[in-house]
Design a protein around this motif. Structure first.
Motif, short mmCIF file in Angstrom:
data_model
loop_
_atom_site.label_atom_id
_atom_site.label_comp_id
_atom_site.label_asym_id
_atom_site.label_seq_id
_atom_site.Cartn_x
_atom_site.Cartn_y
_atom_site.Cartn_z
N PHE A 16 10.09 -3.43 -19.37
CA PHE A 16 11.48 -3.28 -19.78
C PHE A 16 12.46 -3.06 -18.64
O PHE A 16 13.66 -3.18 -18.84
N THR A 17 11.99 -2.68 -17.47
CA THR A 17 12.90 -2.31 -16.39
C THR A 17 12.50 -2.94 -15.06
O THR A 17 11.38 -3.40 -14.89
N GLU A 18 13.46 -2.92 -14.16
CA GLU A 18 13.21 -3.31 -12.77
C GLU A 18 13.88 -2.26 -11.90
O GLU A 18 15.06 -1.97 -12.06
N GLU A 19 13.12 -1.67 -11.01
CA GLU A 19 13.61 -0.59 -10.15
C GLU A 19 13.55 -1.09 -8.70
O GLU A 19 12.54 -1.62 -8.26
N ARG A 20 14.64 -0.94 -7.97
CA ARG A 20 14.68 -1.32 -6.55
C ARG A 20 14.81 -0.04 -5.72
O ARG A 20 15.69 0.77 -6.00
N ILE A 21 13.93 0.10 -4.73
CA ILE A 21 14.00 1.26 -3.86
C ILE A 21 13.92 0.81 -2.41
O ILE A 21 13.42 -0.28 -2.11
N ILE A 22 14.42 1.66 -1.54
CA ILE A 22 14.31 1.43 -0.11
C ILE A 22 13.14 2.25 0.41
O ILE A 22 13.01 3.44 0.10
N ILE A 23 12.29 1.61 1.19
CA ILE A 23 11.16 2.28 1.83
C ILE A 23 11.35 2.13 3.33
O ILE A 23 11.68 1.05 3.82
N PHE A 54 0.84 -1.20 0.00
CA PHE A 54 0.00 0.00 0.00
C PHE A 54 0.87 1.25 0.00
O PHE A 54 0.66 2.19 -0.75
N ILE A 55 1.90 1.24 0.83
CA ILE A 55 2.79 2.39 0.93
C ILE A 55 3.64 2.53 -0.34
O ILE A 55 3.79 3.63 -0.88
N ALA A 56 4.18 1.43 -0.85
CA ALA A 56 5.03 1.48 -2.03
C ALA A 56 4.29 2.05 -3.23
O ALA A 56 4.87 2.79 -4.03
N GLU A 57 3.01 1.76 -3.35
CA GLU A 57 2.24 2.26 -4.49
C GLU A 57 2.05 3.77 -4.44
O GLU A 57 1.65 4.38 -5.43
N ARG A 58 2.34 4.42 -3.33
CA ARG A 58 2.21 5.87 -3.21
C ARG A 58 3.46 6.62 -3.63
O ARG A 58 3.49 7.83 -3.67
N PHE A 59 4.53 5.90 -3.95
CA PHE A 59 5.76 6.53 -4.42
C PHE A 59 5.71 6.69 -5.93
O PHE A 59 5.08 5.91 -6.62
N ASP A 60 6.42 7.68 -6.42
CA ASP A 60 6.45 7.96 -7.85
C ASP A 60 7.52 7.10 -8.51
O ASP A 60 8.59 7.57 -8.86
N VAL A 61 7.22 5.80 -8.64
CA VAL A 61 8.15 4.85 -9.23
C VAL A 61 7.42 4.17 -10.39
O VAL A 61 6.27 3.75 -10.26
N ALA A 62 8.11 4.06 -11.52
CA ALA A 62 7.50 3.42 -12.68
C ALA A 62 7.28 1.93 -12.40
O ALA A 62 8.09 1.29 -11.74
N GLY A 63 6.18 1.41 -12.90
CA GLY A 63 5.92 -0.02 -12.80
C GLY A 63 5.02 -0.38 -11.64
O GLY A 63 4.52 0.47 -10.91
N GLN A 64 4.85 -1.67 -11.49
CA GLN A 64 4.01 -2.23 -10.43
C GLN A 64 4.89 -2.89 -9.38
O GLN A 64 5.93 -3.47 -9.72
N PRO A 65 4.48 -2.85 -8.10
CA PRO A 65 5.27 -3.54 -7.08
C PRO A 65 5.30 -5.04 -7.37
O PRO A 65 4.26 -5.66 -7.53
N ALA A 66 6.50 -5.60 -7.50
CA ALA A 66 6.66 -7.03 -7.75
C ALA A 66 6.95 -7.77 -6.45
O ALA A 66 6.51 -8.89 -6.25
#
Length: 72
Positions: free
Chosen positions: A39-46, A5-17
């Protein structure tokens, strides 16, 4: 609130995997979130700020934004 729920509120391209804890902290809960597009995979720290320790989390965010923008 769930980490997804929290991750979806960040401005990150794609869907939480996936979202998983990175370990155990003394104050805050920290997660690594993976977002994927075709095409991409983005890793972020929350990080979930402990409101019992930091009674005004909005102030922390405001200070981080100033520091990141070079506003001191």
């Amino acid at each position: 609130m769930t980490p997804t729920f929290i991750a979806e509120r960040f401005d990150v391209a794609g869907q939480p995997a996936s979202i998983r804890p990175t370990g155990s902290g003394n104050v805050n809960d920290t997660y690594i979130a993976v977002f994927r597009t075709h095409f991409t995979e983005e890793r972020i720290i929350i990080q979930r700020v402990n409101a019992h320790v930091f009674t005004n989390p909005g102030r922390i965010i405001a200070k981080m934004r100033r520091a990141n923008s070079g506003g001191g």
